[in-house]
Design a protein around this motif. Sequence first.
Motif, PDB file in Angstrom:
ATOM      1  N   UNK A  32       0.844  -1.178   0.000  1.00  0.00           N
ATOM      2  CA  UNK A  32       0.000   0.000   0.000  1.00  0.00           C
ATOM      3  C   UNK A  32       0.893   1.246   0.000  1.00  0.00           C
ATOM      4  N   UNK A  33       0.438   2.303  -0.639  1.00  0.00           N
ATOM      5  CA  UNK A  33       1.170   3.564  -0.680  1.00  0.00           C
ATOM      6  C   UNK A  33       0.538   4.503   0.335  1.00  0.00           C
ATOM      7  N   UNK A  46      -1.252  11.491   9.441  1.00  0.00           N
ATOM      8  CA  UNK A  46      -1.670  10.698   8.290  1.00  0.00           C
ATOM      9  C   UNK A  46      -2.346  11.597   7.264  1.00  0.00           C
ATOM     10  N   UNK A  47      -2.030  11.378   5.994  1.00  0.00           N
ATOM     11  CA  UNK A  47      -2.653  12.173   4.935  1.00  0.00           C
ATOM     12  C   UNK A  47      -3.601  11.313   4.095  1.00  0.00           C
ATOM     13  N   UNK A  48      -3.071  10.243   3.526  1.00  0.00           N
ATOM     14  CA  UNK A  48      -3.878   9.446   2.616  1.00  0.00           C
ATOM     15  C   UNK A  48      -3.151   8.146   2.303  1.00  0.00           C
ATOM     16  N   UNK A  49      -3.880   7.144   1.830  1.00  0.00           N
ATOM     17  CA  UNK A  49      -3.203   5.940   1.342  1.00  0.00           C
ATOM     18  C   UNK A  49      -4.054   5.279   0.265  1.00  0.00           C
ATOM     19  N   UNK A  50      -3.386   4.448  -0.552  1.00  0.00           N
ATOM     20  CA  UNK A  50      -4.098   3.752  -1.615  1.00  0.00           C
ATOM     21  C   UNK A  50      -3.324   2.531  -2.073  1.00  0.00           C
ATOM     22  N   UNK A  51      -3.980   1.724  -2.889  1.00  0.00           N
ATOM     23  CA  UNK A  51      -3.346   0.507  -3.398  1.00  0.00           C
ATOM     24  C   UNK A  51      -3.165   0.578  -4.907  1.00  0.00           C
ATOM     25  N   UNK A  98      -0.272  -8.642   7.235  1.00  0.00           N
ATOM     26  CA  UNK A  98       0.597  -8.098   8.281  1.00  0.00           C
ATOM     27  C   UNK A  98       0.654  -6.600   8.321  1.00  0.00           C
ATOM     28  N   UNK A  99       1.844  -6.049   8.062  1.00  0.00           N
ATOM     29  CA  UNK A  99       2.010  -4.625   8.310  1.00  0.00           C
ATOM     30  C   UNK A  99       2.040  -4.372   9.785  1.00  0.00           C
ATOM     31  N   UNK A 100       2.569  -5.367  10.542  1.00  0.00           N
ATOM     32  CA  UNK A 100       2.599  -5.210  11.984  1.00  0.00           C
ATOM     33  C   UNK A 100       3.758  -4.336  12.435  1.00  0.00           C
ATOM     34  N   UNK A 101       4.698  -4.081  11.536  1.00  0.00           N
ATOM     35  CA  UNK A 101       5.853  -3.297  11.899  1.00  0.00           C
ATOM     36  C   UNK A 101       5.536  -1.815  11.883  1.00  0.00           C
TER      37      UNK A 101
ATOM     38  N   UNK B 101      -2.787  -4.582  10.101  1.00  0.00           N
ATOM     39  CA  UNK B 101      -2.777  -4.626   8.646  1.00  0.00           C
ATOM     40  C   UNK B 101      -2.354  -3.318   8.019  1.00  0.00           C
ATOM     41  N   UNK B 102      -1.851  -3.423   6.796  1.00  0.00           N
ATOM     42  CA  UNK B 102      -1.287  -2.258   6.104  1.00  0.00           C
ATOM     43  C   UNK B 102      -2.349  -1.269   5.639  1.00  0.00           C
ATOM     44  N   UNK B 103      -3.625  -1.641   5.732  1.00  0.00           N
ATOM     45  CA  UNK B 103      -4.650  -0.702   5.293  1.00  0.00           C
ATOM     46  C   UNK B 103      -4.964   0.335   6.371  1.00  0.00           C
TER      47      UNK B 103
END
Lengths: 115, 117
Positions: A32-33, A46-51, A98-101, B101-103
């Motif tokens: 994800x960005x 936080x600003x924004x995120x997307x895939x 994940x993304x637990x880091x 999660x990364x979201x």
Amino acid sequence: DAKTTQPNSMESNEEEPVHLPCNHSTISGTDYIHWYRQLPSQGPEYVIHGLTSNVNNRMASLAIAEDRKSSTLILHRATLRDAAVYYCILRDAGESGGGADGLTFGKGTHLIIQP
Amino acid sequence: GAVVSQHPSWVICKSGTSVKIECRSLDFQATTMFWYRQFPKQSLMLMATSNEGSKATYEQGVEKDKFLINHASLTLSTLTVTSAHPEDSSFYICSARPGQGATYEQYFGPGTRLTVT
């Protein structure tokens, strides 16, 4: 996490649109960005995120290239309060969701807004 | 959006003393919180991951006996800098995430500026 490349600094005029680029040529399919910004002497925000698809929210828009190797954060009408360091960060969801880091911050782009 | 608070916002202490910094998620529960450090004109660097009910996970090069982390509840994590020295002077920032999660975005505290004299 895959690496991102951003310009060290950019300058824009108040009330004009700002396009902040980010290159991530080694991005994986599950990355994800994310974009965050840090105002002086404050914690990041936080600003924004997307895939894959372009995203809009009340703060900004995120335009993602079709090959996902680059993205652009768009501030539609910059104000003096938008002067900050902007960070483009990839977050790997992975098979385990994940993304637990914690986040890995690069140097970011120092955005200067001229009145 | 979600709010994360830190206390104190700034602290000055003498070399050799210990300092405790609190990080609270005000309107959501966080099983995981993160601690970062930022030196002047540098980017944030992740120090450790704080896990509720278990030991913290430290990044390489961060001394776990010097930077004690306690995640006492789903809304509170504390960082204690033990036997502080001038080189520990920095901006300490915590963050928390309302889900795994990364979201999920991370919400950051306002930071604590530590000065060791």
